[in-house]
Scaffold this motif. Sequence first.
Motif, PDB file in Angstrom:
ATOM      1  N   GLU A 155      73.220 -18.699  50.100  1.00 23.90           N
ATOM      2  CA  GLU A 155      71.693 -18.837  50.383  1.00 23.90           C
ATOM      3  C   GLU A 155      71.608 -19.984  51.170  1.00 23.90           C
ATOM      4  O   GLU A 155      70.205 -20.614  50.935  1.00 23.90           O
ATOM      5  N   SER A 181      66.381  -6.162  49.855  1.00 25.61           N
ATOM      6  CA  SER A 181      66.278  -7.612  50.434  1.00 25.61           C
ATOM      7  C   SER A 181      66.997  -7.503  51.589  1.00 25.61           C
ATOM      8  O   SER A 181      68.353  -7.681  51.750  1.00 25.61           O
ATOM      9  N   GLU A 183      66.433  -9.856  54.294  1.00 25.63           N
ATOM     10  CA  GLU A 183      66.462 -11.096  55.103  1.00 25.63           C
ATOM     11  C   GLU A 183      67.591 -11.408  55.904  1.00 25.63           C
ATOM     12  O   GLU A 183      67.465 -11.866  56.879  1.00 25.63           O
ATOM     13  N   ASN A 229      60.865 -11.830  37.187  1.00 23.62           N
ATOM     14  CA  ASN A 229      61.046 -11.557  38.790  1.00 23.62           C
ATOM     15  C   ASN A 229      59.732 -10.771  39.049  1.00 23.62           C
ATOM     16  O   ASN A 229      59.592  -9.514  38.654  1.00 23.62           O
ATOM     17  N   THR A 316      58.344 -11.016  45.653  1.00 26.40           N
ATOM     18  CA  THR A 316      59.569 -11.792  45.875  1.00 26.40           C
ATOM     19  C   THR A 316      60.618 -11.457  45.141  1.00 26.40           C
ATOM     20  O   THR A 316      60.571 -10.968  44.221  1.00 26.40           O
ATOM     21  N   ARG A 317      61.802 -11.661  45.584  1.00 20.95           N
ATOM     22  CA  ARG A 317      62.952 -11.541  44.999  1.00 20.95           C
ATOM     23  C   ARG A 317      63.289 -12.499  43.778  1.00 20.95           C
ATOM     24  O   ARG A 317      64.412 -12.460  43.144  1.00 20.95           O
ATOM     25  N   TYR A 318      62.784 -13.650  43.894  1.00 18.36           N
ATOM     26  CA  TYR A 318      62.590 -14.800  42.821  1.00 18.36           C
ATOM     27  C   TYR A 318      61.151 -15.224  42.458  1.00 18.36           C
ATOM     28  O   TYR A 318      60.560 -15.310  43.299  1.00 18.36           O
ATOM     29  N   GLU A 320      58.489 -18.301  42.411  1.00 18.61           N
ATOM     30  CA  GLU A 320      58.222 -19.262  43.364  1.00 18.61           C
ATOM     31  C   GLU A 320      59.203 -20.499  43.282  1.00 18.61           C
ATOM     32  O   GLU A 320      59.643 -20.835  44.410  1.00 18.61           O
ATOM     33  N   MET A 323      62.541 -19.082  45.020  1.00 21.87           N
ATOM     34  CA  MET A 323      62.366 -18.921  46.401  1.00 21.87           C
ATOM     35  C   MET A 323      62.337 -20.293  47.007  1.00 21.87           C
ATOM     36  O   MET A 323      62.977 -20.227  48.231  1.00 21.87           O
TER      37      MET A 323
END
Length: 328
Positions: A155, A181, A183, A229, A316-318, A320, A323
Motif C-alpha cells: 500500500e 478496486s 487504483e 466497510n 471507499t475500500r476502507y 476513513e 484510507m
Amino acid sequence: MDHRLLGRSGLSVSAIGLGCMGMSEFYGPSDDAQSLATLAAALDLGVNFLDTADMYGVGHNERLLGRFLAGRRDEVVLATKFGNVRGPNGERLGVSGTPDYVRKACDASLARLGIDTIDLYYQHRVDPATPIEETVGAMKGLVEAGKVRFLGLSECSVATLRRAHAVHPITAVQIEYSLWSREPEAGMLDACRELGVAFVAYSPLGRSFLTGTVTSPDSLAADDFRRANPRFSGAALQQNLQLTQQLAALAATKGATSAQLALAWLLNKQDHVVPIPGTRRIKYLQENVAATAIRLTGAEIAALDALFAPEKVAGTRYPEAGMAMVGL
C-alpha cells in the motif's frame, strides 16, 4: 498450476497464492484444524505462495503457519509483513518503520513461524514519521544478515516505491486490486513493470463481495471487519450489488463462477500480477485455483473493465482511518 516469477528475484510462485489473514481474524470465527487442512490442500493443488503478517490475529496467523511449515518449509514461498503495531490484547498502536522496530519485528516473526529465513518481507504500511530510506535500509540489513531473502512494500505510492527501490531492490508491491478496486491502474502497475517488481493483488475478490455471496451486512458475523466497510452498507451496498449481478451473468456465459471470472480478469490482464485470494475453506480454494485455466479475449476483458469502471463502484475500500494509511 501455472507459475509466475516474482519480479527479478528468480522466485517462481503459483499464479494464484493464498492469503491467510482470514484464518485468524477480521472475517468472523475461524477453526485452526480447518485452516491447516486448507493449507495442506493448497500445496497439494500446487499453490506454493502463502501470505501472512505479524498483526493478523496478533501473531496467531504466523504461529498457525509455523505449525503448518514444520516438515514442509521447502515447498513454500512465504511472505509476511511488519509495521502495523498492536498490543497484546489486539489494540491498535499505530504504524512503525523505525530501524529498531524493523529488526525486532523480524526476529519476532521468525520465532513465531519457527523458521530461519523469510522469503519475502513486506513493510505492511508506510510509516509517515520515518523516511522510507531508513526503513528499507534496515530491511536491507535483514537481507545481509540472512534473515530475509527479498523485500516488499504494501500500500505504498509510486514515489515511495521508487525511493525504496533506490536503497535496495524491491521484489514485490502488495496492494488491493480487483474489479472494484482499480487504483493500481493509475500508475503503480506501470511502475512495477518498469522496475521489474511483481505486483501482488490482495483481496482480488473484493473481500468476497465479487463472489456474490455477501448480499447484506446481516450475513456477516458480529465482529466481521466488513460491517464497518463503506462498500458493504447502505446505498453503496445496493449500488454495488447491481454490479455483481451483472458479473454473475457474464460468468455464466463462460461456464464459470463469479469468483473465477474475477480472478481470470486479473490473470489475463496483467502477466506480472499474482492474486492472493484468501480463504479458509477447501471448496473455495479449489474454485479459485480452477480460475487459472480460464482464458479471456481482449473484448471480454474490456467488457469487465467497463462494467466495473471506478465511477460505478460506490463507497471507499476502507473506513476513513484506513484510507488515510494507504498510498503514502
